[in-house]
Motif scaffolding. Structure first.
Motif, PDB file in Angstrom:
ATOM      1  N   ILE A 248       0.838  -1.212   0.000  1.00  0.00           N
ATOM      2  CA  ILE A 248       0.000   0.000   0.000  1.00  0.00           C
ATOM      3  C   ILE A 248       0.867   1.254   0.000  1.00  0.00           C
ATOM      4  O   ILE A 248       0.566   2.238  -0.694  1.00  0.00           O
ATOM      5  N   PHE A 249       1.964   1.239   0.752  1.00  0.00           N
ATOM      6  CA  PHE A 249       2.844   2.404   0.774  1.00  0.00           C
ATOM      7  C   PHE A 249       3.473   2.647  -0.597  1.00  0.00           C
ATOM      8  O   PHE A 249       3.636   3.796  -1.021  1.00  0.00           O
ATOM      9  N   GLY A 250       3.847   1.564  -1.278  1.00  0.00           N
ATOM     10  CA  GLY A 250       4.382   1.724  -2.631  1.00  0.00           C
ATOM     11  C   GLY A 250       3.357   2.300  -3.585  1.00  0.00           C
ATOM     12  O   GLY A 250       3.681   3.126  -4.447  1.00  0.00           O
ATOM     13  N   PHE A 251       2.100   1.870  -3.436  1.00  0.00           N
ATOM     14  CA  PHE A 251       1.024   2.417  -4.265  1.00  0.00           C
ATOM     15  C   PHE A 251       0.842   3.907  -3.997  1.00  0.00           C
ATOM     16  O   PHE A 251       0.693   4.707  -4.935  1.00  0.00           O
ATOM     17  N   ILE A 252       0.856   4.291  -2.727  1.00  0.00           N
ATOM     18  CA  ILE A 252       0.688   5.704  -2.377  1.00  0.00           C
ATOM     19  C   ILE A 252       1.841   6.539  -2.944  1.00  0.00           C
ATOM     20  O   ILE A 252       1.627   7.621  -3.508  1.00  0.00           O
ATOM     21  N   ALA A 253       3.062   6.039  -2.793  1.00  0.00           N
ATOM     22  CA  ALA A 253       4.218   6.787  -3.304  1.00  0.00           C
ATOM     23  C   ALA A 253       4.134   6.968  -4.812  1.00  0.00           C
ATOM     24  O   ALA A 253       4.404   8.050  -5.338  1.00  0.00           O
ATOM     25  N   GLY A 254       3.739   5.914  -5.532  1.00  0.00           N
ATOM     26  CA  GLY A 254       3.645   6.018  -6.979  1.00  0.00           C
ATOM     27  C   GLY A 254       2.517   6.924  -7.427  1.00  0.00           C
ATOM     28  O   GLY A 254       2.679   7.727  -8.359  1.00  0.00           O
ATOM     29  N   ILE A 255       1.353   6.832  -6.784  1.00  0.00           N
ATOM     30  CA  ILE A 255       0.199   7.642  -7.177  1.00  0.00           C
ATOM     31  C   ILE A 255       0.455   9.128  -6.912  1.00  0.00           C
ATOM     32  O   ILE A 255       0.163   9.981  -7.763  1.00  0.00           O
ATOM     33  N   VAL A 256       0.979   9.456  -5.743  1.00  0.00           N
ATOM     34  CA  VAL A 256       1.229  10.862  -5.423  1.00  0.00           C
ATOM     35  C   VAL A 256       2.278  11.449  -6.367  1.00  0.00           C
ATOM     36  O   VAL A 256       2.126  12.578  -6.868  1.00  0.00           O
ATOM     37  N   ALA A 257       3.350  10.700  -6.643  1.00  0.00           N
ATOM     38  CA  ALA A 257       4.379  11.192  -7.561  1.00  0.00           C
ATOM     39  C   ALA A 257       3.812  11.382  -8.964  1.00  0.00           C
ATOM     40  O   ALA A 257       4.098  12.387  -9.632  1.00  0.00           O
ATOM     41  N   ALA A 258       2.997  10.437  -9.415  1.00  0.00           N
ATOM     42  CA  ALA A 258       2.407  10.563 -10.751  1.00  0.00           C
ATOM     43  C   ALA A 258       1.428  11.731 -10.818  1.00  0.00           C
ATOM     44  O   ALA A 258       1.397  12.476 -11.810  1.00  0.00           O
ATOM     45  N   TYR A 259       0.638  11.916  -9.774  1.00  0.00           N
ATOM     46  CA  TYR A 259      -0.349  13.010  -9.779  1.00  0.00           C
ATOM     47  C   TYR A 259       0.330  14.369  -9.827  1.00  0.00           C
ATOM     48  O   TYR A 259      -0.058  15.239 -10.606  1.00  0.00           O
ATOM     49  N   ARG A 260       1.344  14.552  -9.002  1.00  0.00           N
ATOM     50  CA  ARG A 260       2.026  15.843  -9.021  1.00  0.00           C
ATOM     51  C   ARG A 260       2.802  16.026 -10.326  1.00  0.00           C
ATOM     52  O   ARG A 260       2.941  17.158 -10.805  1.00  0.00           O
ATOM     53  N   GLY A 261       3.308  14.938 -10.902  1.00  0.00           N
ATOM     54  CA  GLY A 261       3.995  15.070 -12.182  1.00  0.00           C
ATOM     55  C   GLY A 261       3.059  15.393 -13.329  1.00  0.00           C
ATOM     56  O   GLY A 261       3.441  16.110 -14.267  1.00  0.00           O
ATOM     57  N   LEU A 262       1.833  14.899 -13.274  1.00  0.00           N
ATOM     58  CA  LEU A 262       0.862  15.190 -14.325  1.00  0.00           C
ATOM     59  C   LEU A 262       0.240  16.572 -14.189  1.00  0.00           C
ATOM     60  O   LEU A 262      -0.399  17.044 -15.138  1.00  0.00           O
ATOM     61  N   ASN A 263       0.404  17.216 -13.042  1.00  0.00           N
ATOM     62  CA  ASN A 263      -0.237  18.511 -12.798  1.00  0.00           C
ATOM     63  C   ASN A 263       0.768  19.525 -12.260  1.00  0.00           C
ATOM     64  O   ASN A 263       0.596  20.056 -11.146  1.00  0.00           O
ATOM     65  N   PRO A 264       1.829  19.808 -13.010  1.00  0.00           N
ATOM     66  CA  PRO A 264       2.764  20.842 -12.548  1.00  0.00           C
ATOM     67  C   PRO A 264       2.199  22.239 -12.823  1.00  0.00           C
ATOM     68  O   PRO A 264       1.389  22.432 -13.726  1.00  0.00           O
ATOM     69  N   ARG A 265       2.622  23.195 -12.040  1.00  0.00           N
ATOM     70  CA  ARG A 265       2.185  24.569 -12.211  1.00  0.00           C
ATOM     71  C   ARG A 265       3.353  25.402 -12.716  1.00  0.00           C
ATOM     72  O   ARG A 265       4.349  25.550 -12.023  1.00  0.00           O
ATOM     73  N   GLY A 266       3.217  25.923 -13.924  1.00  0.00           N
ATOM     74  CA  GLY A 266       4.288  26.720 -14.481  1.00  0.00           C
ATOM     75  C   GLY A 266       5.257  25.886 -15.291  1.00  0.00           C
ATOM     76  O   GLY A 266       4.947  24.782 -15.742  1.00  0.00           O
ATOM     77  N   GLY A 267       6.445  26.417 -15.466  1.00  0.00           N
ATOM     78  CA  GLY A 267       7.460  25.764 -16.278  1.00  0.00           C
ATOM     79  C   GLY A 267       8.364  24.869 -15.463  1.00  0.00           C
ATOM     80  O   GLY A 267       7.909  24.131 -14.578  1.00  0.00           O
ATOM     81  N   PRO A 268       9.667  24.917 -15.733  1.00  0.00           N
ATOM     82  CA  PRO A 268      10.608  24.064 -14.987  1.00  0.00           C
ATOM     83  C   PRO A 268      10.566  24.276 -13.483  1.00  0.00           C
ATOM     84  O   PRO A 268      10.732  23.337 -12.718  1.00  0.00           O
ATOM     85  N   LYS A 269      10.356  25.528 -13.052  1.00  0.00           N
ATOM     86  CA  LYS A 269      10.257  25.777 -11.618  1.00  0.00           C
ATOM     87  C   LYS A 269       9.049  25.058 -11.025  1.00  0.00           C
ATOM     88  O   LYS A 269       9.098  24.544  -9.898  1.00  0.00           O
ATOM     89  N   GLY A 270       7.959  25.008 -11.781  1.00  0.00           N
ATOM     90  CA  GLY A 270       6.785  24.290 -11.319  1.00  0.00           C
ATOM     91  C   GLY A 270       7.038  22.803 -11.173  1.00  0.00           C
ATOM     92  O   GLY A 270       6.501  22.160 -10.260  1.00  0.00           O
TER      93      GLY A 270
END
Length: 277
Positions: free
Chosen positions: A219-241
């Motif tokens: 479950i912890f591995g699932f949480i780590a992967g989902i949160v990383a993927a979600y934030r990667g799919l929804n960055p705000r701005g350019g490289p700084k985002g």
């Protein structure tokens, strides 16, 4: 009637309507809902075909290569600290015979899955977030969507499954290394008896303790992967985002891991009785 004599639409009985202030809770709730929606979409896309096996193997090897050595090195001092602390407490209480069982249960149930998950989130999760975020700002994900290719099925599912698989396998290794580290430090530094250490371990430990440890790691591995993927799919701005998204993914994952660990531990202790109880 001239235009100047018209009553403003916003006026009600001579009073201008006050501007609406946004609710500060709507933003976090909306983000939480989108995170759960991504988790459900990943669960559904896992059973769709074709499965990106090559991408899964590449991500599995990458995450394992960057976490296996730190996990082994971190598990030794974790097991040693737990064994030394428990051993010192049991000596004060005159219960040295329970040192092995208490320290091993603490390593297997609590320390091992958390160590693995934190390392995966810090090393593998940050890389996943940065990779997906850079693809997003380069509009590669939008191009895949236009061509009829699902970014979730093509990129997110293999990465999430890789984090879950690595977490389960590393958890077994960390449990063994942490237990051995606690054993040697207790015997060498605190002059404990090897036979009493092993006997208390076999008297208190049971197979459900290992099962809950592996389930936590999954479950912890699932949480780590989902949160990383979600934030990667929804960055705000350019490289700084993208950089900000990487930092946010690690922090959010840490908070969720400790909260979920508390809930799972409480449920386990209520459902599974202690050995001999």
């Amino acid at each position: 009637m001239s235009v100047d004599n018209k009553v403003p639409v916003s006026d009600v009985k001579g009073k201008r309507a006050a501007p609406r202030t946004p609710n500060p809770l709507l933003g976090p709730l909306r983000q939480t809902g989108k995170l759960f929606a991504l988790g459900l979409e990943v669960a559904r896309a896992t059973f769709r075909r074709p499965f990106q096996f090559r991408e899964f193997v590449e991500q599995f090897w990458f995450i394992a290569s960057v976490t296996i050595l730190p996990a082994a090195l971190v598990s030794i001092p974790f097991g040693a600290v737990i064994a030394l602390q428990v051993g010192s407490l049991t000596q004060q209480l005159g219960a040295q015979s329970f040192t092995g069982g208490a320290s091993v249960l603490a390593v297997i149930q609590q320390a091992s899955p958390l160590i693995v998950a934190l390392l995966i989130a810090g090393a593998g999760g940050s890389a996943i977030c940065a990779d997906l975020g850079s693809r997003k700002i380069r509009e590669e994900l939008d191009a895949m969507t236009v061509m009829g290719v699902s970014p979730v099925q093509r990129l997110v599912v293999p990465r999430v499954l890789a984090t879950m698989s690595v977490a389960v396998l590393l958890n077994g290794m960390v449990s063994v290394v942490g237990t051995l580290g606690g054993y040697f430090f207790n015997v060498i530094l605190q002059h404990g008896t090897p036979g009493a250490y092993l006997q208390s371990f076999s008297a208190l430990a049971q197979l459900p303790d290992l099962y809950i440890s592996e389930l936590k790691a999954l479950i912890f591995g699932f949480i780590a992967g989902i949160v990383a993927a979600y934030r990667g799919l929804n960055p705000r701005g350019g490289p700084k985002g993208v950089g900000d998204a990487v930092n946010q993914s690690v922090v959010i994952t840490f908070i969720l891991l400790f909260f979920v660990n508390m809930v799972m531990t409480g449920i386990y202790l209520q459902i599974v009785p202690p050995k001999g109880g």
